[in-house]
Scaffold this active site. Sequence first.
Site, PDB file in Angstrom:
ATOM      1  N   GLN A  98       5.392  -9.558  -1.874  1.00  0.00           N
ATOM      2  CA  GLN A  98       5.463  -8.369  -1.027  1.00  0.00           C
ATOM      3  C   GLN A  98       6.779  -8.430  -0.263  1.00  0.00           C
ATOM      4  OE1 GLN A  98       3.308  -7.685   2.822  1.00  0.00           O
ATOM      5  NE2 GLN A  98       2.076  -6.309   1.547  1.00  0.00           N
ATOM      6  N   TYR A 168       5.506  -0.731   9.290  1.00  0.00           N
ATOM      7  CA  TYR A 168       6.681  -1.560   9.096  1.00  0.00           C
ATOM      8  C   TYR A 168       7.894  -0.624   9.016  1.00  0.00           C
ATOM      9  CZ  TYR A 168       3.888  -5.792   8.388  1.00  0.00           C
ATOM     10  OH  TYR A 168       3.047  -6.860   8.576  1.00  0.00           O
ATOM     11  N   ARG A 345     -10.313  -9.766   1.627  1.00  0.00           N
ATOM     12  CA  ARG A 345     -11.272 -10.652   2.289  1.00  0.00           C
ATOM     13  C   ARG A 345     -12.310 -11.227   1.327  1.00  0.00           C
ATOM     14  NH1 ARG A 345     -12.754  -6.270   6.692  1.00  0.00           N
ATOM     15  NH2 ARG A 345     -12.127  -5.010   4.904  1.00  0.00           N
TER      16      ARG A 345
END
Length: 398
Positions: A98, A168, A345
């Site tokens: 990423q 971001y 998760r």
Amino acid sequence: MPDVFSPTDLGPVRLRNRTVKAATFEGRTPDGLVTDELIAYHRAPAEGGVGLTTVAYLAVAPDGRTHREQIVVGEHSLPGLARLADEIHATGARIAGQVGHAGPVANGRSNGVHALTSSAMPSPLSMQMIRTASEKDLTRVTRAYVDTARTLVRAGFDVLELHMAHSYLISSFLAPGLNRRRDRWGGSLERRARLARQVARVVREEVGDAVAVTAKVSVSDGFPGGVTTEMSVELARMLEADGHLDALQLSGGSSLMNPMYLFRGGAPVSEFADTMPAVVRWGMKTPVGRGFMKAYPFEEAYFRAKALQVRDAVSMPLMLLGGINRLDTMQQAMADGFDFVVMGRALLREPDLLNRIQAGVAREGICIHCNRCMPTIYSGTRCPEWAAGEVIPVPAVR
């Protein structure tokens, strides 16, 4: 309807199946370099059957880190990144990086260099002003994306995921409430999307078909003035028309303004506050601070309805993210026309979940979505519930 466990192509890259380990903060690079712990963190879901695991988060520049312990991609980090790629390839999985600049989510005080964003604003993280990115800054950052892409190709990475979400830097330009500029980088969505499209273009021009290039975009930021689903649809159309990307990963929420919109489920405010500096810790425990971490009920595939609007608008490959824990959810995603499913998760709780599902041992994960993994991100991201359940070993499926 394709089988989620059947091999497929992501651009020029062949994957053994259509599952992706999401880029989730690892907290295992104390010196900003690859460690054995980081390798083990990614090797676990790779051995557990995932098709593609994503390293988060690889900064293109020192001022693009969320904090000082993150990896800045360069010659100094290349050997470790190459070793990490080799270890993942040995399992039969592929590896993505990423790639991004944290923008206003960067902690300038921790990094030792002021953060930058689309339009100046105070930082709740560093208690400093985040300065407006100049033309010179944007030229520098764009070149840094190119340098980072070149280095990751040398390291043996298979996929580059360009971070265009979560407030971001690129995302801060997309959000009208954060981008108040009056120059060519602000105003209409087409102008606010200039940086996103520019970065996608220069990265593709640099790497060609040596690797796949994808982007993480938001289906909704979850705050007034953020990216909306309608904007997301238009952005997807622009990116598809440009032709520089192999897929879009559909995410949501804002690390700066509304983080729980991405995670859903429990909101561990007190536990998370305890990991912060004293001033921030105090602020998070006030009513205003508690409002920052809103609780949203968890449901399977909670971004599906919004993501379907993007699916209806474009024909390019799409990755569905957000609360994917069950085999029937994965199958529904394939039936909906999504090309990949992205899991976070569920694989943190059970790294071998996909092998177990393929072997018929399980049909769903056991993550309870308490989000108590979130406060562990600075000390090594982990599931506090790990000891509550025994993971049954299952032979790897190749």
